[in-house]
Enzyme design. Sequence first.
Site, PDB file in Angstrom:
ATOM      1  CG  HIS A 166      -2.047   0.993   1.062  1.00  0.00           C
ATOM      2  ND1 HIS A 166      -1.858   2.344   1.242  1.00  0.00           N
ATOM      3  CD2 HIS A 166      -3.346   0.840   0.702  1.00  0.00           C
ATOM      4  CE1 HIS A 166      -2.995   2.975   1.007  1.00  0.00           C
ATOM      5  NE2 HIS A 166      -3.924   2.076   0.679  1.00  0.00           N
ATOM      6  CD  GLU A 222      -5.605   1.313  -3.117  1.00  0.00           C
ATOM      7  OE1 GLU A 222      -6.780   1.258  -2.760  1.00  0.00           O
ATOM      8  OE2 GLU A 222      -4.664   1.475  -2.325  1.00  0.00           O
TER       9      GLU A 222
HETATM   10  P1  PGA Z   1      -9.969   5.489   0.156  1.00  0.00           P
HETATM   11  O1  PGA Z   1      -8.768   4.479   0.429  1.00  0.00           O
HETATM   12  O2  PGA Z   1     -11.122   4.668  -0.410  1.00  0.00           O
HETATM   13  O3  PGA Z   1     -10.296   6.097   1.457  1.00  0.00           O
HETATM   14  O4  PGA Z   1      -9.487   6.483  -0.856  1.00  0.00           O
HETATM   15  C1  PGA Z   1      -8.465   3.429  -0.441  1.00  0.00           C
HETATM   16  C2  PGA Z   1      -7.203   2.734  -0.016  1.00  0.00           C
HETATM   17  O5  PGA Z   1      -6.281   3.403   0.481  1.00  0.00           O
HETATM   18  O6  PGA Z   1      -7.090   1.516  -0.179  1.00  0.00           O
END
Ligand code: PGA
Length: 253
Positions: free
Chosen positions: A101, A170
Amino acid sequence: MTNKLKYFIANWKMFGDLKSINILNRVNTFLIKNLKYSKNTNVIFCVPHTLIYFLANTFKKKSLLIGTQNCHSNRTDGSYTGSINAKMIKNSGAKYIILGHSENRREGETNKIIRQKIDSALNQKLKIILCIGESLREKKSKKTFSIIKKQIKDSLSKKFKLNNIILAYEPIWSIGTGRVPKSNELQKTLKFIKENFRKLFKTRNFPKVLYGGSVSPKNVISFSRINEIDGFLIGKDSRSSKKFIDIIKNYYK
Ligand code: PGA
């Protein structure tokens, strides 16, 4: 290139206590009562380490699974104060783990460390949700594809059981900001990830690729038109059962 079964994965980050079981209870009841959604979805709650055992025991044989976030790279026990390895996580009852992440990469986690973590988690037969994605600066300088390519190449290996790895695209600039990529750009990026992965590891199947970053009940409607999306990694809006359920409902509208 598409998979019918969609993933709705909650990333709770540093959130949750014993009372959070109510969120899971409501989602579980919704899934049990609504077969039309549950038969097409894989619902996983990636909770903090402190809640794995409690929730995994409560939701045994239920319509949702428990996962967690991050682990130490060391396979065995050792002198790493405050750390938890994949073996301990597996032992607590988790089935999935989020690795790579951007919030951990920001703290110094490299592709090499992520690769070691994936190796140790796969060794424990955990399924991996590997996060990849570019920063705003990298996006502006048109480096999205090269960054993603490097993250995939350097954190995975041909020797890994690649069927147990789900990728989560992401973009860092989307996480917690309310900003999401344009549909056509997102589609192109997801296609690139799938094709690149298949080419790199010479696999027959395309990998499953999720989208994550500010997913909400409102914007999920537009994502349902993108065939390449195999599901979502949901942060903030997974901490409310109503919003999480609305995300599932609206996706299939
Ligand atoms: P968010 O986070 O939906 O709050 O943008 C997603 C993540 O960090 O996996």
